[in-house]
Design a protein around this motif. Structure first.
Motif, PDB file in Angstrom:
ATOM      1  N   GLN A  61       0.784  -1.231   0.000  1.00 48.15           N
ATOM      2  CA  GLN A  61       0.000   0.000   0.000  1.00 48.15           C
ATOM      3  C   GLN A  61       0.820   1.289   0.000  1.00 48.15           C
ATOM      4  OE1 GLN A  61      -2.679  -1.199   3.160  1.00 48.15           O
ATOM      5  NE2 GLN A  61      -4.218  -1.801   1.642  1.00 48.15           N
ATOM      6  N   TRP A  62       2.096   1.251   0.383  1.00 49.22           N
ATOM      7  CA  TRP A  62       2.925   2.445   0.191  1.00 49.22           C
ATOM      8  C   TRP A  62       3.092   2.709  -1.302  1.00 49.22           C
ATOM      9  CZ3 TRP A  62       3.547   5.927   3.697  1.00 49.22           C
ATOM     10  CH2 TRP A  62       3.664   5.597   5.046  1.00 49.22           C
ATOM     11  N   GLY A  63       3.365   1.661  -2.045  1.00 49.82           N
ATOM     12  CA  GLY A  63       3.501   1.812  -3.496  1.00 49.82           C
ATOM     13  C   GLY A  63       2.204   2.254  -4.140  1.00 49.82           C
ATOM     14  N   ARG A  64       1.100   1.732  -3.654  1.00 54.97           N
ATOM     15  CA  ARG A  64      -0.213   2.125  -4.176  1.00 54.97           C
ATOM     16  C   ARG A  64      -0.459   3.612  -3.951  1.00 54.97           C
ATOM     17  NH1 ARG A  64      -3.492   2.396  -7.898  1.00 54.97           N
ATOM     18  NH2 ARG A  64      -5.665   2.611  -7.359  1.00 54.97           N
ATOM     19  N   LEU A  65      -0.038   4.122  -2.785  1.00 52.85           N
ATOM     20  CA  LEU A  65      -0.176   5.546  -2.504  1.00 52.85           C
ATOM     21  C   LEU A  65       0.553   6.374  -3.553  1.00 52.85           C
ATOM     22  CD1 LEU A  65      -0.702   8.107  -0.756  1.00 52.85           C
ATOM     23  CD2 LEU A  65       1.369   7.485   0.509  1.00 52.85           C
ATOM     24  N   MET A  66       1.783   5.996  -3.852  1.00 55.88           N
ATOM     25  CA  MET A  66       2.566   6.763  -4.822  1.00 55.88           C
ATOM     26  C   MET A  66       1.945   6.675  -6.221  1.00 55.88           C
ATOM     27  SD  MET A  66       4.455   7.957  -2.593  1.00 55.88           S
ATOM     28  CE  MET A  66       5.539   9.015  -3.510  1.00 55.88           C
ATOM     29  N   THR A  67       1.404   5.528  -6.555  1.00 56.32           N
ATOM     30  CA  THR A  67       0.729   5.372  -7.843  1.00 56.32           C
ATOM     31  C   THR A  67      -0.508   6.273  -7.914  1.00 56.32           C
ATOM     32  OG1 THR A  67       1.528   3.116  -8.084  1.00 56.32           O
ATOM     33  CG2 THR A  67      -0.409   3.714  -9.380  1.00 56.32           C
ATOM     34  N   LEU A  68      -1.272   6.343  -6.837  1.00 60.62           N
ATOM     35  CA  LEU A  68      -2.450   7.217  -6.810  1.00 60.62           C
ATOM     36  C   LEU A  68      -2.051   8.680  -6.960  1.00 60.62           C
ATOM     37  CD1 LEU A  68      -4.571   5.617  -3.943  1.00 60.62           C
ATOM     38  CD2 LEU A  68      -5.151   5.696  -6.378  1.00 60.62           C
ATOM     39  N   LEU A  69      -1.007   9.094  -6.249  1.00 59.85           N
ATOM     40  CA  LEU A  69      -0.544  10.473  -6.362  1.00 59.85           C
ATOM     41  C   LEU A  69      -0.090  10.792  -7.786  1.00 59.85           C
ATOM     42  CD1 LEU A  69       1.407  10.633  -3.001  1.00 59.85           C
ATOM     43  CD2 LEU A  69      -0.511  12.131  -3.616  1.00 59.85           C
ATOM     44  N   ARG A  70       0.606   9.841  -8.409  1.00 60.41           N
ATOM     45  CA  ARG A  70       1.042  10.036  -9.798  1.00 60.41           C
ATOM     46  C   ARG A  70      -0.160  10.080 -10.736  1.00 60.41           C
ATOM     47  NH1 ARG A  70       3.581   5.140 -12.077  1.00 60.41           N
ATOM     48  NH2 ARG A  70       1.393   4.764 -12.459  1.00 60.41           N
ATOM     49  N   ASP A  71      -1.079   9.135 -10.576  1.00 59.30           N
ATOM     50  CA  ASP A  71      -2.248   9.080 -11.450  1.00 59.30           C
ATOM     51  C   ASP A  71      -3.137  10.321 -11.313  1.00 59.30           C
ATOM     52  OD1 ASP A  71      -1.313   6.635 -12.295  1.00 59.30           O
ATOM     53  OD2 ASP A  71      -2.867   5.456 -11.265  1.00 59.30           O
ATOM     54  N   GLU A  72      -3.167  10.910 -10.124  1.00 58.57           N
ATOM     55  CA  GLU A  72      -3.953  12.139  -9.904  1.00 58.57           C
ATOM     56  C   GLU A  72      -3.215  13.376 -10.397  1.00 58.57           C
ATOM     57  OE1 GLU A  72      -7.096  12.558  -8.580  1.00 58.57           O
ATOM     58  OE2 GLU A  72      -7.323  10.388  -8.592  1.00 58.57           O
ATOM     59  N   GLY A  73      -1.968  13.206 -10.825  1.00 60.42           N
ATOM     60  CA  GLY A  73      -1.214  14.317 -11.390  1.00 60.42           C
ATOM     61  C   GLY A  73      -0.453  15.162 -10.387  1.00 60.42           C
ATOM     62  N   TYR A  74      -0.328  14.700  -9.126  1.00 62.27           N
ATOM     63  CA  TYR A  74       0.365  15.484  -8.100  1.00 62.27           C
ATOM     64  C   TYR A  74       1.875  15.278  -8.099  1.00 62.27           C
ATOM     65  CZ  TYR A  74      -4.276  16.342  -6.211  1.00 62.27           C
ATOM     66  OH  TYR A  74      -5.568  16.722  -6.060  1.00 62.27           O
ATOM     67  N   ILE A  75       2.342  14.130  -8.578  1.00 62.76           N
ATOM     68  CA  ILE A  75       3.770  13.852  -8.613  1.00 62.76           C
ATOM     69  C   ILE A  75       4.147  13.232  -9.951  1.00 62.76           C
ATOM     70  CG2 ILE A  75       4.032  13.567  -6.107  1.00 62.76           C
ATOM     71  CD1 ILE A  75       4.005  10.513  -6.559  1.00 62.76           C
ATOM     72  N   ARG A  76       5.434  13.307 -10.253  1.00 63.44           N
ATOM     73  CA  ARG A  76       5.976  12.633 -11.429  1.00 63.44           C
ATOM     74  C   ARG A  76       7.283  11.977 -11.004  1.00 63.44           C
ATOM     75  NH1 ARG A  76      10.309  15.364 -13.226  1.00 63.44           N
ATOM     76  NH2 ARG A  76      10.475  17.574 -12.745  1.00 63.44           N
ATOM     77  N   THR A  77       7.712  10.983 -11.747  1.00 67.65           N
ATOM     78  CA  THR A  77       8.970  10.337 -11.411  1.00 67.65           C
ATOM     79  C   THR A  77      10.112  11.309 -11.676  1.00 67.65           C
ATOM     80  OG1 THR A  77       9.138   9.345 -13.601  1.00 67.65           O
ATOM     81  CG2 THR A  77       8.112   8.013 -11.880  1.00 67.65           C
ATOM     82  N   ALA A  78      11.119  11.247 -10.803  1.00 63.78           N
ATOM     83  CA  ALA A  78      12.267  12.140 -10.943  1.00 63.78           C
ATOM     84  C   ALA A  78      13.560  11.364 -11.137  1.00 63.78           C
ATOM     85  CB  ALA A  78      12.382  13.038  -9.709  1.00 63.78           C
TER      86      ALA A  78
END
Length: 108
Positions: A61-78
């Motif tokens: 679920q930590w990974g799922r959180l990051m996927t949700l944030l990315r899918d919602e457009g709040y973060i991108r991979t750096a």
């Protein structure tokens, strides 16, 4: 198995969230705030800085959180970095950077 949760100053452990949605609501604002800074971060760095509790199923679920944030457009991979989580022996982890959407959300 030993707990990875840091005891509070009085020696008690913080309560674990009852379900995923409750946990998500508790940790989400911290990740939006981290993304809004524009600085590169890891999932662990935010969780450790704010002493966030583990989700009900931490392995997934930590990974799922990051996927949700990315899918919602709040973060991108750096990119990638060596993890500073003590139990990972400096293995590679994804780094993230916030987007304009995160800055707007944090300002709202």
């Amino acid at each position: 198995m030993t707990s990875t949760v840091q005891p509070t100053l009085d020696g008690t452990l913080p309560p674990e969230p009852a379900d995923y949605d409750t946990w998500l609501a508790a940790v989400w604002p911290h990740f939006i705030a981290a993304a809004a800074t524009g600085k590169t971060f890891t999932c662990y760095s935010v969780a450790d800085e704010h002493k966030l509790p583990n989700p009900p199923k931490p392995q997934a679920q930590w990974g799922r959180l990051m996927t949700l944030l990315r899918d919602e457009g709040y973060i991108r991979t750096a990119g990638w970095a060596c993890s500073d989580r003590p139990t990972t022996h400096h293995s590679g982890v994804r780094t993230w950077k916030g987007t304009a959407a995160a800055r707007r959300e944090a300002a709202a």
